[in-house]
Design an enzyme around this catalytic site. Sequence first.
Site, short mmCIF file in Angstrom:
data_model
loop_
_atom_site.label_atom_id
_atom_site.label_comp_id
_atom_site.label_asym_id
_atom_site.label_seq_id
_atom_site.Cartn_x
_atom_site.Cartn_y
_atom_site.Cartn_z
N PRO A 83 11.51 3.00 -3.95
CG PRO A 83 13.05 2.95 -5.66
CD PRO A 83 11.85 3.14 -5.50
CD GLU A 110 13.54 6.88 -15.90
OE1 GLU A 110 14.65 6.89 -15.05
OE2 GLU A 110 13.42 5.94 -16.65
NE ARG A 148 5.44 -17.45 4.57
CZ ARG A 148 6.05 -17.57 5.79
NH1 ARG A 148 5.98 -16.53 6.62
NH2 ARG A 148 6.40 -18.35 6.52
CG ASP A 163 8.26 -18.14 9.35
OD1 ASP A 163 8.41 -19.23 9.38
OD2 ASP A 163 7.37 -17.42 8.85
C1 4G3 Z 1 8.43 4.73 -8.00
C2 4G3 Z 1 10.09 -0.09 -5.56
C3 4G3 Z 1 8.30 3.47 -8.27
C4 4G3 Z 1 9.44 5.44 -8.14
C5 4G3 Z 1 9.71 0.16 -6.93
C6 4G3 Z 1 10.66 3.86 -9.14
C7 4G3 Z 1 12.36 -0.70 -6.14
C8 4G3 Z 1 11.37 -0.75 -5.18
C9 4G3 Z 1 9.31 2.81 -8.87
C10 4G3 Z 1 10.48 4.83 -8.62
C11 4G3 Z 1 10.74 0.49 -7.74
C12 4G3 Z 1 11.71 -1.11 -4.08
C13 4G3 Z 1 9.42 1.57 -9.56
N1 4G3 Z 1 11.96 -0.06 -7.46
N2 4G3 Z 1 13.11 -1.27 -3.47
N3 4G3 Z 1 10.61 0.72 -8.84
O1 4G3 Z 1 10.82 -1.60 -3.05
O2 4G3 Z 1 11.91 5.78 -8.67
#
Ligand code: 4G3
Length: 246
Positions: A83, A110, A148, A163
């Site tokens: 994230p 986490e 794709r 697209d």
């Molecule tokens: C690393 C990606 C991985 C740290 C992974 C959580 C959302 C996304 C994760 C972390 C994820 C995204 C695994 N959640 N928005 N979860 O791309 O805090």
Amino acid sequence: MFQAPFSISIFKRAIDHNLVKVHIHNIRDYTHDKHHTVDDYAYGGGAGMVLKPEPIFEAVASIKSNIDLKEGSGTLPIILLTPQGRPFSQKIALELSKYSHLVLICGHYEGVDERVRQHLATNEISIGDYVLSGGELAAMVVVDAVVRLLPGVLGSEASALDDSHTSGLLEYPQYTRPEVYRGWAVPEVLLSGNHAQIAKWRRKQAILRTLECRPELLDKANLSPEDRKLIDGMKEGEDSGISTGH
Ligand code: 4G3
């Protein structure tokens, strides 16, 4: 978890035609202890487990040793899905589609030990501002968007360059038969056979939709002076027909 998406539709075809290969690796296979431990408590305390660095570094090292990067094909992106990453976009998908190989790391729990991010990953990507229980779905989203774009993956008639988001505008409305459904008629112009008029209508609809749903996209879109005029007219309001109807 990866099996179903990669065994249907365009993926299956792309893989069967050797246009792309997708390999799934389990970091548990790169552990050395009896319990195949991949996570541990966070230093400093707090709830939740953190993925240990060793299995991830070892998995990537092993994968790298099996990749034979052709001369001049440059670097090997090692992408961590988190994230905290750079927001994924069609532009990034297009960039990634130029590489011969990509390594995607799916975090879990986490989080992932910070040394993976700092010393192993070359890029961090986020597919959007929300948290998933694991990086797997995010990785599949990235792989889908990239695959794709590879030559030969989409049928010749469906060009990926047409697209939504490639032009920087949202897509124009599409219709198929029947001509009238529950009293809702297909716009007359689309039945006219006048290709210049149809192209003009579609352009206007794409701009209208973008203005209504994603106005911030218009600043970056590739627009002609005529498009700009059209938008200025729409923004004035009045008889613009500024609603796309939803
Ligand atoms: C690393 C990606 C991985 C740290 C992974 C959580 C959302 C996304 C994760 C972390 C994820 C995204 C695994 N959640 N928005 N979860 O791309 O805090």
